[in-house]
Design a protein around this motif. Structure first.
Motif, mmCIF file in Angstrom:
data_model
loop_
_atom_site.group_PDB
_atom_site.id
_atom_site.type_symbol
_atom_site.label_atom_id
_atom_site.label_comp_id
_atom_site.label_asym_id
_atom_site.label_seq_id
_atom_site.Cartn_x
_atom_site.Cartn_y
_atom_site.Cartn_z
ATOM 1 N N PRO A 112 -4.518 -9.941 5.447
ATOM 2 C CA PRO A 112 -4.979 -9.783 4.064
ATOM 3 C C PRO A 112 -5.926 -10.908 3.652
ATOM 4 O O PRO A 112 -5.781 -12.048 4.077
ATOM 5 N N VAL A 113 -6.882 -10.559 2.807
ATOM 6 C CA VAL A 113 -7.786 -11.549 2.232
ATOM 7 C C VAL A 113 -7.076 -12.246 1.072
ATOM 8 O O VAL A 113 -7.188 -13.457 0.903
ATOM 9 N N SER A 114 -6.329 -11.505 0.302
ATOM 10 C CA SER A 114 -5.620 -12.019 -0.866
ATOM 11 C C SER A 114 -4.462 -12.915 -0.438
ATOM 12 O O SER A 114 -3.651 -12.545 0.416
ATOM 13 N N THR A 115 -4.373 -14.095 -1.060
ATOM 14 C CA THR A 115 -3.258 -14.997 -0.742
ATOM 15 C C THR A 115 -1.925 -14.425 -1.214
ATOM 16 O O THR A 115 -0.899 -14.638 -0.580
ATOM 17 N N GLN A 116 -1.949 -13.687 -2.317
ATOM 18 C CA GLN A 116 -0.715 -13.072 -2.820
ATOM 19 C C GLN A 116 -0.184 -12.056 -1.803
ATOM 20 O O GLN A 116 1.011 -12.047 -1.489
ATOM 21 N N LEU A 117 -1.059 -11.218 -1.276
ATOM 22 C CA LEU A 117 -0.641 -10.228 -0.279
ATOM 23 C C LEU A 117 -0.231 -10.908 1.024
ATOM 24 O O LEU A 117 0.688 -10.453 1.708
ATOM 25 N N ALA A 118 -0.897 -12.014 1.363
ATOM 26 C CA ALA A 118 -0.520 -12.768 2.567
ATOM 27 C C ALA A 118 0.893 -13.326 2.428
ATOM 28 O O ALA A 118 1.678 -13.302 3.382
ATOM 29 N N ARG A 119 1.232 -13.825 1.239
ATOM 30 C CA ARG A 119 2.590 -14.330 1.007
ATOM 31 C C ARG A 119 3.613 -13.199 1.104
ATOM 32 O O ARG A 119 4.683 -13.369 1.686
ATOM 33 N N GLN A 120 3.281 -12.043 0.509
ATOM 34 C CA GLN A 120 4.196 -10.896 0.583
ATOM 35 C C GLN A 120 4.407 -10.469 2.031
ATOM 36 O O GLN A 120 5.540 -10.194 2.448
ATOM 37 N N ALA A 165 -0.631 -0.831 2.869
ATOM 38 C CA ALA A 165 -1.549 0.037 2.125
ATOM 39 C C ALA A 165 -2.321 -0.756 1.080
ATOM 40 O O ALA A 165 -3.530 -0.554 0.897
ATOM 41 N N ALA A 166 -1.652 -1.687 0.407
ATOM 42 C CA ALA A 166 -2.317 -2.517 -0.595
ATOM 43 C C ALA A 166 -3.350 -3.430 0.056
ATOM 44 O O ALA A 166 -4.447 -3.632 -0.495
ATOM 45 N N VAL A 167 -3.046 -3.965 1.231
ATOM 46 C CA VAL A 167 -3.993 -4.824 1.950
ATOM 47 C C VAL A 167 -5.226 -4.025 2.351
ATOM 48 O O VAL A 167 -6.359 -4.494 2.217
ATOM 49 N N GLU A 168 -5.011 -2.816 2.815
ATOM 50 C CA GLU A 168 -6.138 -1.962 3.215
ATOM 51 C C GLU A 168 -7.087 -1.727 2.038
ATOM 52 O O GLU A 168 -8.305 -1.840 2.174
ATOM 53 N N VAL A 169 -6.532 -1.440 0.872
ATOM 54 C CA VAL A 169 -7.352 -1.214 -0.329
ATOM 55 C C VAL A 169 -8.023 -2.517 -0.761
ATOM 56 O O VAL A 169 -9.227 -2.544 -1.045
ATOM 57 N N ASN A 171 -8.657 -5.312 0.981
ATOM 58 C CA ASN A 171 -9.652 -5.805 1.936
ATOM 59 C C ASN A 171 -10.933 -4.970 1.922
ATOM 60 O O ASN A 171 -11.984 -5.454 2.326
ATOM 61 N N ALA A 172 -10.846 -3.717 1.476
ATOM 62 C CA ALA A 172 -12.017 -2.841 1.445
ATOM 63 C C ALA A 172 -12.899 -3.063 0.213
ATOM 64 O O ALA A 172 -14.016 -2.540 0.154
ATOM 65 N N ARG A 173 -12.433 -3.843 -0.736
ATOM 66 C CA ARG A 173 -13.241 -4.112 -1.934
ATOM 67 C C ARG A 173 -14.486 -4.895 -1.539
ATOM 68 O O ARG A 173 -14.434 -5.776 -0.690
ATOM 69 N N PRO A 174 -15.606 -4.590 -2.205
ATOM 70 C CA PRO A 174 -16.869 -5.279 -1.856
ATOM 71 C C PRO A 174 -16.765 -6.803 -1.952
ATOM 72 O O PRO A 174 -17.331 -7.511 -1.116
#
Length: 178
Positions: A112-120, A165-169, A171-174
């Motif tokens: 994941p790009v998001s640190t929040q999702l990486a922690r999850q 699924a949340a990471v996929e969405v 990470n796909a954001r511009p």
């Protein structure tokens, strides 16, 4: 007929997982799919209990899954993949054969790009590893404990799928593309 300790352990896990799934089937929108999984798990358990371990050159081979059990578990996995509304991840069926294969259940890297999702993701990976370790350390005779660990693993794998699924969405954001 002689069954190996690993096969008896796998049969115990198949029955415990069937109980977990059966307990969730009542009033579930995917009840028919869940009931099919329970039937396949029962078939696998019977195969683990009744199939005789192969013997090669006088040595009992303990790391093989009976064909009937393997096919039943593959049917469960196919049902899980084809029916995501059932809420059962296909990876949980590998916990049934883990005593035989002696392999840990592998989870895909999410990156994941998001640190929040990486922690999850990290928390879920840790929780899954701990529950799997405790399941492996539990006694096949302690059915209640096995049911509890498998129920926790089913929930953690479902949550891991949601995070994936949340990471996929995300990470796909511009703004998150590399």
């Amino acid at each position: 007929m002689t069954t190996t300790t690993a096969a008896r352990d796998a049969a115990s896990r198949a029955r415990a997982l069937a109980y977990v799934i059966l307990s969730r089937a009542a009033l579930h929108p995917a009840q028919d799919v869940l009931m099919q999984m329970v039937e396949h798990l029962d078939t696998a358990a019977v195969a683990f209990e009744t199939d005789q371990a192969p013997v090669m050159d006088g040595v009992t081979v303990t790391n093989t899954t009976p064909i009937e059990a393997g096919m039943a578990l593959m049917q469960c996995m196919a049902l899980a993949v084809d029916n995501p509304r059932a809420g059962i991840a296909d990876q949980v069926f590998y916990y049934v054969t883990a005593p035989i294969s002696r392999r840990a259940v592998e989870l895909p890297q999410l990156n994941p790009v998001s640190t929040q999702l990486a922690r999850q993701e990290g928390r879920l990976r840790t929780a899954i590893a701990l529950a799997a370790h405790d399941l492996d350390a539990s006694s096949p005779a302690d059915e209640t404990t096995r049911i509890a660990y498998l129920a926790v693993l089913v929930d953690h794998h479902r949550n891991f799928g949601r995070v994936a699924a949340a990471v996929e969405v995300d990470n796909a954001r511009p703004c998150n593309r590399r």
